[in-house]
Design a protein around this motif. Sequence first.
Motif, short mmCIF file in Angstrom:
data_model
loop_
_atom_site.label_atom_id
_atom_site.label_comp_id
_atom_site.label_asym_id
_atom_site.label_seq_id
_atom_site.Cartn_x
_atom_site.Cartn_y
_atom_site.Cartn_z
N SER A 28 0.83 -1.20 0.00
CA SER A 28 0.00 0.00 0.00
C SER A 28 0.87 1.26 0.00
O SER A 28 2.03 1.23 0.44
N GLU A 29 0.31 2.35 -0.49
CA GLU A 29 1.05 3.61 -0.48
C GLU A 29 1.36 4.06 0.94
O GLU A 29 2.42 4.66 1.20
N GLN A 30 0.45 3.78 1.87
CA GLN A 30 0.68 4.17 3.26
C GLN A 30 1.90 3.45 3.84
O GLN A 30 2.77 4.07 4.47
N TYR A 31 1.97 2.13 3.60
CA TYR A 31 3.11 1.37 4.10
C TYR A 31 4.38 1.79 3.37
O TYR A 31 5.46 1.90 3.96
N LEU A 32 4.24 2.06 2.08
CA LEU A 32 5.39 2.52 1.31
C LEU A 32 5.93 3.83 1.86
O LEU A 32 7.15 4.02 1.99
N SER A 33 5.03 4.76 2.21
CA SER A 33 5.47 6.05 2.75
C SER A 33 6.27 5.86 4.03
O SER A 33 7.29 6.52 4.26
N GLU A 34 5.82 4.94 4.87
CA GLU A 34 6.52 4.66 6.12
C GLU A 34 7.94 4.14 5.85
O GLU A 34 8.91 4.59 6.48
N LEU A 35 8.04 3.21 4.91
CA LEU A 35 9.35 2.64 4.60
C LEU A 35 10.25 3.64 3.89
O LEU A 35 11.46 3.68 4.13
N LEU A 36 9.68 4.48 3.03
CA LEU A 36 10.48 5.49 2.34
C LEU A 36 11.05 6.50 3.32
O LEU A 36 12.18 6.98 3.14
N GLN A 37 10.29 6.84 4.34
CA GLN A 37 10.82 7.75 5.35
C GLN A 37 12.08 7.18 6.00
O GLN A 37 13.06 7.89 6.23
N GLU A 38 12.04 5.89 6.27
CA GLU A 38 13.21 5.24 6.86
C GLU A 38 14.39 5.26 5.90
O GLU A 38 15.53 5.56 6.29
N LEU A 39 14.13 4.95 4.63
CA LEU A 39 15.21 4.93 3.64
C LEU A 39 15.77 6.33 3.40
O LEU A 39 16.97 6.51 3.23
#
Length: 309
Positions: A46-57
């Motif tokens: 999902s885009e929501q989960y992706l946003s969370e992981l992108l913040q970490e990266l």
Amino acid sequence: MSRRTWSRPQDAVRQGREATLAQIIETIDRTAPATKARLATEVGISEQYLSELLQELKRDDVVRKAYVVDDDAVYANASAVSRLHEGCRRGDADGRGNPISETAPSEYRGTDVLELLNRLDEVTSTQYAAARRSFVGDEPDRPAAALESLANERYSAVLSELKSYTLTTEWPGNRVASDLATIATNLEIVGDRACFVADVVDSQDVTATGVVEERVCDIFDAGERINEYFESILFECDLAAYDDLIAREETVHRDLDELFELVTAYDPEMYGSLVTVTRALERSIYYWVHAAELAVRLHSGVQPDHAMI
């Protein structure tokens, strides 16, 4: 060498958070998605989960704006994204305390292959060191040729494990296994080249001395150092060592150029012997460099610069 990466199965839940992070990095590096929605679709989350992981990266500087992968940052975080550097083996327990079976997926079998590759590297690097001692007139504890049967045995053990590795994992396990098999083959070739060098030294009734001997020994030493960098990359997941490997490789080119200028002053028999030895060393170093290049890609999903030798 063309820039190539492989993609993991689109099953983020089964693979876990760290594997999903690695999949995001690989997808960005491979497809350069224009939007977050496109990236989420490619990864299968999902885009929501992706946003969370992108913040970490982004916090770790692995991914910059416009979804560009920073290779240096990926290398620095290699242990978090590596598909091989899991620290688990068959018979160990997984994260929920369950035993890992003989038919476990590839991420739990990577360390088995690495252990076998390490054993193969130990014997082929010993063959290389024996060839060096033969060149300078010393008697090695065990000649390179005497270790050939052991090298072949350990090489066969790697290929046998990789066969199981391929049969018990989904795609792209076959591609991972192919790269690991190439690394094993490269190491086996290094051992063969070491035997060849020792045979040339034993069969030729000529001996290099003085500055020529010193320069050939410099190349032997550079090869041993490059092997150490390769070991750090593959077995310790130290991708920062790749830059040091490339820098040392560049010095090998200069040393080889200078050496060939020196040996032209010798008689044809001496010249032929030295060229044969140095060409064999050059190929040994190439196979270590190429193996390190594959190891970088396996650990990070990012294709490093082309090997020069």
